[in-house]
Design an enzyme around this catalytic site. Sequence first.
Site, PDB file in Angstrom:
ATOM      1  N   ASP A  66      -6.757  -3.146   3.913  1.00  0.00           N
ATOM      2  CA  ASP A  66      -5.572  -2.456   4.461  1.00  0.00           C
ATOM      3  C   ASP A  66      -5.405  -2.543   5.971  1.00  0.00           C
ATOM      4  OD1 ASP A  66      -4.980  -1.633   1.856  1.00  0.00           O
ATOM      5  OD2 ASP A  66      -6.072   0.249   2.076  1.00  0.00           O
ATOM      6  N   HIS A 114       0.850  -1.193   0.000  1.00  0.00           N
ATOM      7  CA  HIS A 114       0.000   0.000   0.000  1.00  0.00           C
ATOM      8  C   HIS A 114       0.889   1.248   0.000  1.00  0.00           C
ATOM      9  CE1 HIS A 114      -3.623   2.303   0.598  1.00  0.00           C
ATOM     10  NE2 HIS A 114      -2.950   3.035   1.471  1.00  0.00           N
ATOM     11  N   GLU A 164      -9.429  -9.774   6.503  1.00  0.00           N
ATOM     12  CA  GLU A 164     -10.762  -9.722   5.890  1.00  0.00           C
ATOM     13  C   GLU A 164     -11.249  -8.307   5.557  1.00  0.00           C
ATOM     14  OE1 GLU A 164     -12.572 -12.085   4.643  1.00  0.00           O
ATOM     15  OE2 GLU A 164     -11.169 -13.653   5.246  1.00  0.00           O
TER      16      GLU A 164
HETATM   17  C1  GAR Z   1       1.282   0.716  -6.390  1.00  0.00           C
HETATM   18  O1  GAR Z   1       1.852   1.955  -6.090  1.00  0.00           O
HETATM   19  C2  GAR Z   1       0.632   0.123  -5.168  1.00  0.00           C
HETATM   20  O2  GAR Z   1       1.248   0.476  -3.985  1.00  0.00           O
HETATM   21  C3  GAR Z   1      -0.737   0.716  -5.241  1.00  0.00           C
HETATM   22  O3  GAR Z   1      -1.082   0.722  -6.592  1.00  0.00           O
HETATM   23  C4  GAR Z   1       0.113   0.914  -7.352  1.00  0.00           C
HETATM   24  C5  GAR Z   1       0.110  -0.085  -8.475  1.00  0.00           C
HETATM   25  O4  GAR Z   1       0.978   0.312  -9.477  1.00  0.00           O
HETATM   26  N1  GAR Z   1      -1.677  -0.060  -4.460  1.00  0.00           N
HETATM   27  C6  GAR Z   1      -2.719   0.470  -3.853  1.00  0.00           C
HETATM   28  O5  GAR Z   1      -2.994   1.662  -3.927  1.00  0.00           O
HETATM   29  C7  GAR Z   1      -3.546  -0.510  -3.042  1.00  0.00           C
HETATM   30  N2  GAR Z   1      -4.500   0.168  -2.225  1.00  0.00           N
HETATM   31  P1  GAR Z   1       1.380  -0.690 -10.630  1.00  0.00           P
HETATM   32  O6  GAR Z   1       0.113  -1.184 -11.321  1.00  0.00           O
HETATM   33  O7  GAR Z   1       2.252   0.106 -11.565  1.00  0.00           O
HETATM   34  O8  GAR Z   1       2.126  -1.826 -10.000  1.00  0.00           O
END
Ligand code: GAR
Length: 204
Positions: free
Chosen positions: A149, A108, A146
Site C-alpha cells: 500500500d 485500497h 515493493e
Molecule cells: C475491495 O473493497 C478492495 O478495495 C479491498 O478488498 C475488497 C475486495 O472485494 N482490497 C483491500 O482491502 C486491499 N488491501 P471484492 O473481492 O468483492 O472485489
Amino acid sequence: MGKLRLAVLLSGAGTTLQNLIDRSRAGDPYDIAVVIGSKPDAYGLERAKQAGLPAVCVARKNSLNTDAYNDALWAEIRKHDVTHIVLAGFLHMLRVPEDFQHKIVNIHPALLPSFGGKGMYGLHVHEAVLEYGAKVTGCTVHFVDEKYDTGPIILQKCVEVREDDTPETLQARVQETEREALPEALRLIAEGRVTIEGRNVRIR
Ligand code: GAR
C-alpha cells in the site's frame, strides 16, 4: 496507448472484478486476459468462469514462501501476454519485476497512507476507521511497489464517515466510490495520460 490487456488477481468475492468485466463490455479501454485467484473457493474465479474468461487458481499454500509463491504467480501471468495487472482484493504480496514497474494497480478501501499495510484489507479497514474516529475515509488507486500500500497514488475519492455507520455500511459506500475510481484510473492509463515523477503521479 490503446486497450490494456489485464490480468486481474483476487482472493475473495470478486465484486471489483465484476465491475471491470461489466465496464470493459460496455466499452472501457481494457480487456481481461486472465483472472488469477489465490484460493480455489474465491467466488471471483466463479464470476470469471461465468463471464467466459480464463480463471486460474494459484493457491497460496502455507508451504510456499513469498518468493516461491511469486514464481508461481509470475509463471502464470506471463502465459497471457498482459500489459497491466490489477490487484482486486488480492491479499498477498506481488513482487514487481522491472518490466512491470508502474504497470500494476491496486485498489485500497481507505485514504492511504492511513489505514493501510499488512492485515488491512476488507472489513478490517472500515473497522479500524470507525475505531479511530476518522471523519473522512474513501478509496485509493495506486501503483504497486515493493511494500504493502505504499506505491504512487493515481487517484483517491472521499467518503464521509457517519455517526451511525457500521463497518458494513461504510464499506458499502466506499465500494461505490471504488466502482468509479478503478475504471477511471485504468482509462487514464489506457489514454496515456498518466506520468510518474518520483512518487508523484501527474494526470495530463
Ligand atoms: C475491495 O473493497 C478492495 O478495495 C479491498 O478488498 C475488497 C475486495 O472485494 N482490497 C483491500 O482491502 C486491499 N488491501 P471484492 O473481492 O468483492 O472485489
